[in-house]
Enzyme design. Structure first.
Site, PDB file in Angstrom:
ATOM      1  CE  LYS A 240      -5.111  -1.106  -2.210  1.00  0.00           C
ATOM      2  NZ  LYS A 240      -4.706  -0.514  -0.916  1.00  0.00           N
TER       3      LYS A 240
ATOM      4  CG  ASP B 207      -3.818  -1.662   2.734  1.00  0.00           C
ATOM      5  OD1 ASP B 207      -3.975  -1.369   1.539  1.00  0.00           O
ATOM      6  OD2 ASP B 207      -3.437  -0.849   3.596  1.00  0.00           O
TER       7      ASP B 207
ATOM      8  N   GLY C 210      -5.258   2.955  -3.443  1.00  0.00           N
ATOM      9  CA  GLY C 210      -6.532   3.564  -3.830  1.00  0.00           C
ATOM     10  C   GLY C 210      -6.379   5.033  -4.160  1.00  0.00           C
TER      11      GLY C 210
ATOM     12  CG  ASP D 139      -1.795   1.175   1.356  1.00  0.00           C
ATOM     13  OD1 ASP D 139      -2.337   1.601   0.313  1.00  0.00           O
ATOM     14  OD2 ASP D 139      -1.959   1.700   2.468  1.00  0.00           O
TER      15      ASP D 139
ATOM     16  CD  GLU E 267      -6.641  23.317  -1.226  1.00  0.00           C
ATOM     17  OE1 GLU E 267      -7.602  22.639  -0.825  1.00  0.00           O
ATOM     18  OE2 GLU E 267      -6.624  23.916  -2.319  1.00  0.00           O
TER      19      GLU E 267
ATOM     20  CG  ASP F  14      -1.576   1.966   6.852  1.00  0.00           C
ATOM     21  OD1 ASP F  14      -1.652   3.056   7.432  1.00  0.00           O
ATOM     22  OD2 ASP F  14      -1.888   1.825   5.649  1.00  0.00           O
TER      23      ASP F  14
ATOM     24  NE  ARG G  53       2.640  15.597  -3.159  1.00  0.00           N
ATOM     25  CZ  ARG G  53       1.713  14.666  -3.026  1.00  0.00           C
ATOM     26  NH1 ARG G  53       2.049  13.469  -2.598  1.00  0.00           N
ATOM     27  NH2 ARG G  53       0.462  14.914  -3.296  1.00  0.00           N
TER      28      ARG G  53
END
Length: 1113
Positions: free
Chosen positions: A752, A776, A632, A349, A453, A772, A551
């Site tokens: 998955k 998952d 996801g 994940d 944000e 986690d 980023r």
């Protein structure tokens, strides 16, 4: 931090028990159920059958206690272990069942205006951005009036339980009216409610019917590859045993016909024996009893003890203990340890597993000046550490105390009133869709659609531009202690195509300003020509940000003429009200105003990875373990993390992106990628295509394909839905397996699991899934090994895992130390165990040719009873619990040592045959050397020594010395316990020998202890010691020769690495310099907005206002 939420549900009580039960036993059914399960094991059932045979006098060649004692020990040890495991399951069940109701609920009303409810769905899809749900108006009127809520008598008709997380259809019938229900009205199990004081709901699905549990997959009992191999080998042994018994029975029949029949005066046949055929049939079963140790009953219990011991090593590993959370590593199962040494694919994940779910404002560029680096007194750049002095924000009473920044020059620029710096942070404090919460004055909590944000608004807050509150028409900002109100004229919301968002505000000075932030690839095209030189400098800074894996986004502004804005506003309203092609018209209107922008600068946000993640993935790759990220989250975020983690890097020959919307497009994209990686692989002449054309029967294995470079693959959940269909599965698998790294994004939990199952089905390799969150659980259950990270997304993953710890980088120790050692130890154990039992048992076979095939045993009955249970059990356990080929430091430094486990080189059918051949050879030596030594021999006093009992003692002593020497050769890491177990067991044998053959025991129980005085008479014979030494040397000579010649003539890569390690131990190298792995890159990981349309329309609609609607009378 979210506000405390009081969630009240109206529950329909059903007659059935809704509690979760994973335990198997209780106090009443434990004994019968456990015994029933244990006797389902082939070996245990075999020994129970053997016990019944031994109770039949006509064929009982061994005393009953030779089977009962080992069987009782095995059953008792296994029962205790099963009871302990089930007590843990009871404890976990109680933890889960004592929680509050976990259900999918229909939202009826909430504390927020228009009954809005803000939620996070990290446990469902891995996203931490804020989403919104809204109750239908007819139920929102009830608010928190318990009288109205308790009288609610609506009826819901909806779809049956399913695993579609983003879909729900239903109808609420209330007061004679029908109301359409959709996904936006439903709060799913696993959601976390934010920014909402309370909400009321109606339970729709609960327990296993919830969408989250529908995606969790089925629990299956996991067995290792070695378990499956052992079952096959035990079946081989049964066949081999049956064959030997059949040969000996035929030999007996021939002997009885030729000699026994005429020898009846001395050896009369029993009254129930009418012919040699009947006698041979009985002898078959007698030898079946004698040779039963070919299938050792202690094998399975020894395996369980070894696994349990190696599990304790994981639990006790202090280097896998996470001190901040006081969390140790936990082996939640004891049956999969050696499988940890064979992993080829890791499915991980992203959110909370690779990342910490924390975004940090790290650096920025403002008006061409770089901020964020720290320099010492000599002007040299230094790395930030815990000792680095942080910027003091005490001048700002509204600053977030958790925010950290280290470059003091930026604060100084703010304090001296630098116009561009002020405008930059003003832009960050205005251009967003964050919703503030301030329950206590001065304690602001921001609820953001995306964590990026939130990080930007928090940075502006700390530098003195505090976003305080908002309405549908205004934004309140506290600028350097002064409160200002900006009129919100428009929000030009984000979309995946635009990759930017803008706000238009009227300042207190009556200026109309547009502030814009977005991806540099987009904003660069919208800048005013006068910004060319500034753009070049800023782009250089963006390259520096990218080299650190940060980023980024650009920030720009434009001052608008009032008349121009009014004219644009009319066009905007017209497009907004359009019924046809509305979205396209709005986009064109946005483009009219988002141009000729003035560049302010750029921001760099660190998506904080867990400690050691890039280094761990780098190490996994060196061990030829492929890492696939199944998340996801949205594509852009996942790809950013892939670069930051070293799954992708710029030196790759290509990154393929599959985003087709139908089967044909997806197939074309997958095949095109595969053709580029391996030209000619689409032709019918390709070996794998030719193999698949024959339509092999399931299950079949797809061979590895070698690409012509290093590649990466990115595929979205929508495309994956098509690719996982029957006719495209093999295209997906072949393409993905040729890539160095694979990123699957926007996946449902069920997808998955499907990806993991696909690799398991066709590649026949060991898979490991690590995650986690509750989303998952399905892949953790589907993989051969499931690892749960005890992170920020609840305990579901950990409770369903096989192993659990707190940090991703502990995976290195789990696989390369505990896993590799466990695999090596188990392989050595099995090889030695089968060898010692073959050598022990097959001596009976050769003796049969000299005893008229009479089912006479070579050894004393008590030696047969104690051989596996006492004499040889501790040495092999010592080897299996303490042996190390290299220590943990070298194991981590040379991950290439892991490769033999992936190919199962150390124990397989070929190695088993070697054990069998070695056992046959040793049994020949152990029988014929003692026989030759005492044949027609006499003692110094002239008495013969070639009697049965003396021969028996010499053979069994030679056997124990030979197998002890063998295990000494196998041991590479000697500890004090190893010495005690190995040599102590041999010494214990001689002590027991004198005790069992003592005069006292033999005189007290002459029918049980029959070897009176044999020990002291035999052990002083020179022929005895000549036989023991010669047998031992001849048994271990082939092993020594093979170990010496193998690296010279048949070397494998591991042998070369071991030689290199030995060289390094003799000539120590300097310790490796630990550096932070970076990917020098010109690629900028773009800012990750929410994957859905933003909150812009919701904010400007006024529905977020904290004002109550007038209640209807």
């Amino acid at each position: 931090m979210g506000s405390f939420v009081l969630l009240i549900v109206l529950v329909f009580f059903y007659s059935q028990n809704n509690s979760i039960k994973t335990s198997k036993y209780n106090a009443f059914n434990f004994l019968p159920m456990n015994l029933f399960e244990q006797f389902q094991r082939l070996a245990n059932a075999y020994f129970l059958f053997l016990l019944f045979l031994q109770l039949i006098p006509q064929i009982a060649s061994l005393a009953w206690y030779t089977t009962v004692m080992p069987l009782m020990v095995v059953l008792s040890i296994t029962a205790v272990k099963d009871a302990i495991d089930d007590l843990k399951r009871h404890h976990n069940d109680n933890q889960v069942n004592n929680r509050s109701v976990m259900a999918d609920i229909l939202l009826l009303s909430s504390s927020e205006p228009y009954s809005l409810t803000y939620i996070e769905t990290a446990e469902l899809d891995g996203e931490t951005n804020l989403k919104v749900k809204q109750a239908i108006s007819v139920t929102s009127e009830m608010e928190d009036n318990l009288k109205l809520l308790s009288a609610f008598d609506g009826e819901v008709r909806c779809e049956s339980p399913n695993n579609k997380l983003d879909r729900f259809t239903g109808v609420l019938t209330y007061r004679g009216e029908d109301y359409i229900l959709d996904h936006d009205r439903l709060i799913l199990r696993g959601c976390v409610i934010r920014n909402t004081d309370w909400c009321y709901g109606l339970v729709i699905f609960t327990g296993p019917d919830t969408k989250l549990m529908q995606n969790s997959g089925k629990s299956t009992f996991k067995r290792t590859h070695i378990d499956h191999l052992m079952n096959v080998l035990v079946l081989w042994i049964f066949l081999f045993l049956g064959s030997m018994c059949f040969i000996l029975a035929i030999g007996h029949c021939i002997w009885e016909n030729k000699k026994g029949y005429y020898f009846q005066d001395f050896l009369p046949w029993k009254e129930y024996v009418s012919s040699s055929v009947v006698s041979a049939t009985l002898i078959f079963w007698s030898y079946f009893i004698i040779l039963n140790t070919m299938v050792p009953i202690s094998l399975y219990v020894s395996v369980e003890i070894i696994r349990l011991g190696n599990s304790f090593y994981i639990n006790w590993d202090q280097k896998m203990f996470y001190e901040p959370k006081n969390t140790p590593a936990r082996a939640r199962t004891t049956t999969l340890n050696e499988e940890l040494g064979q992993v080829t694919y890791v499915f991980s994940d992203k959110t909370g597993t690779l990342t910490q779910n924390i975004m940090i404002f790290n650096k920025c560029s403002i008006n061409g000046k770089f901020y964020g680096d720290v320099y010492d007194k000599n002007g040299q750049r230094v790395d930030v550490s815990e000792k680095t002095e942080k910027v003091d924000f005490s001048y700002n009473k509204l600053a977030d105390p958790k925010f950290s920044f280290y470059d003091k020059t930026l604060v100084e620029a703010v304090k001296r009133g630098d116009r561009w710096v002020h405008l930059f942070f003003l832009s960050l404090s205005l251009c967003h869709t964050v919703i503030p919460e301030e329950k206590v004055e001065g304690e602001l909590v921001y609820q953001a659609q995306s964590p990026d944000e939130g990080a930007l608004v928090t940075a502006a807050r700390n530098f003195g531009f505090v976003f305080r509150s908002r309405t549908s028409e205004t934004i309140m900002v506290v600028e350097m202690g002064e409160t200002k109100i900006y009129q919100l004229l428009a929000i030009l919301d984000f979309s995946n195509v635009r990759k930017r968002m803008s706000v238009i505000v009227r300042t207190p000075e009556d200026r109309v300003m547009l502030f814009c932030k977005g991806a540099d690839t987009i904003l660069c095209q919208l800048l005013h020509p006068s910004c060319r030189s500034l753009k070049e400098v800023t782009m250089d800074h963006l390259d520096d940000f990218a080299s650190d894996g940060l980023r980024t986004l650009m920030v720009a502004y434009r001052e608008l003429d009032n008349a121009f804005f009014q004219n644009w506003s009319l066009k905007h309203n017209e497009a907004y009200l359009s019924l046809e092609d509305r979205e396209n018209k709005i986009s064109l209107v946005y483009e009219e105003i988002e141009k000729d922008l003035m560049l302010l600068g750029a921001t760099a946000i660190e998506d904080k990875l867990q400690d050691g993640v890039p280094e761990t993935i780098f190490t996994l790759n060196k061990a030829k373990i492929k890492v696939w990220v199944l998340t996801g989250d949205k594509q852009e975020t996942a790809v950013n993390i892939a670069y930051a983690c070293n799954i992708f890097h710029d030196e790759m020959d290509g990154i393929f992106i599959v985003e087709g919307k139908d089967n044909e497009t997806v197939q074309q994209e997958l095949r095109s990628a595969r053709d580029q990686m391996k030209p000619g692989c689409l032709l019918e002449s390709d070996p794998i295509n030719s193999y698949l054309a024959t339509k092999p029967k399931m299950p079949f294995r797809i061979p590895e394909e070698v690409p012509n470079g290093t590649y990466g693959l990115v595929i979205s959940g929508y495309s994956l839905a098509h690719a996982l269909e029957g006719n495209l599965q093999l295209d997906l698998l072949r393409t993905a397996c040729m890539c160095k790294g694979v990123i699957c994004c926007r996946m449902t939990p069920l997808q998955k699991a499907q990806v993991v199952e696909l690799v398991k089905r066709y590649k026949k390799v060991v898979t490991l899934a690590i995650g986690d969150g509750a989303n998952d659980v399905s892949m953790i259950k589907a993989a051969h090994i499931g690892v749960g990270i005890s992170g920020q997304e609840g305990m579901q993953a950990m409770l369903n895992s096989d192993y659990a710890f707190s940090q991703f980088h502990y995976l290195q120790r789990l696989l390369f130390i505990h896993g590799r050692w466990s695999y090596n130890r188990m392989c050595k154990f099995l090889s030695y165990f089968f060898y010692k039992n073959f050598a022990f048992t097959l001596v009976h076979f050769w003796y049969a040719f000299y005893s008229g095939f009479s089912a006479q045993t070579v050894y004393d009955t008590w030696f047969i009873t104690f051989y596996n249970l006492v004499y040889t059990s501790l040495p092999v356990l010592g080897l299996s619990l303490f042996d190390q080929d290299v220590n943990e430091t070298w194991s981590l430094r040379f991950p290439e040592l892991y490769e033999p486990g992936q190919h199962n080189l150390y124990f397989n059918k070929k190695e088993f045959v070697k054990c069998l051949v070695h056992g046959i050879y040793s049994s020949l030596v152990l029988f014929f050397i003692p026989m030759g030594a005492i044949y027609n021999s006499v003692r110094s006093d002239g008495k013969e020594i070639s009697d049965y009992q003396s021969f028996s003692v010499i053979v069994q002593t030679s056997l124990l010395c030979a197998v002890t020497a063998q295990i000494a050769l196998e041991t590479t890491y000697w500890t004090m316990i190893s010495h005690i177990f190995t040599w102590g067991s041999l010494g214990f044998y001689f002590c027991i020998l004198f005790f069992l053959y003592s005069d006292g025991l033999c005189l007290m129980f002459p029918n049980v202890f029959q070897f009176l005085g044999v020990a002291r008479n035999t052990l002083n014979l020179p022929q005895m010691w000549l036989s023991v030494i010669l047998s031992m040397v001849l048994c271990i000579l082939p092993v020594i020769g093979y170990q010496f010649l193998k690296p010279l003539f048949w070397p494998v890569s591991v042998d070369k690495i071991i030689d290199r390690i030995h060289h390094c131990m003799r000539h120590p190298l300097p310790p490796p310099i630990r550096t932070k792995l970076k990917h020098p890159s010109s690629r900028r990981s773009a800012y990750a907005f929410s994957h859905k349309q933003g909150f812009g329309a919701l904010i400007t609609s006024g529905k977020t206002l904290k004002t109550k609607l007038p209640k209807k009378k």
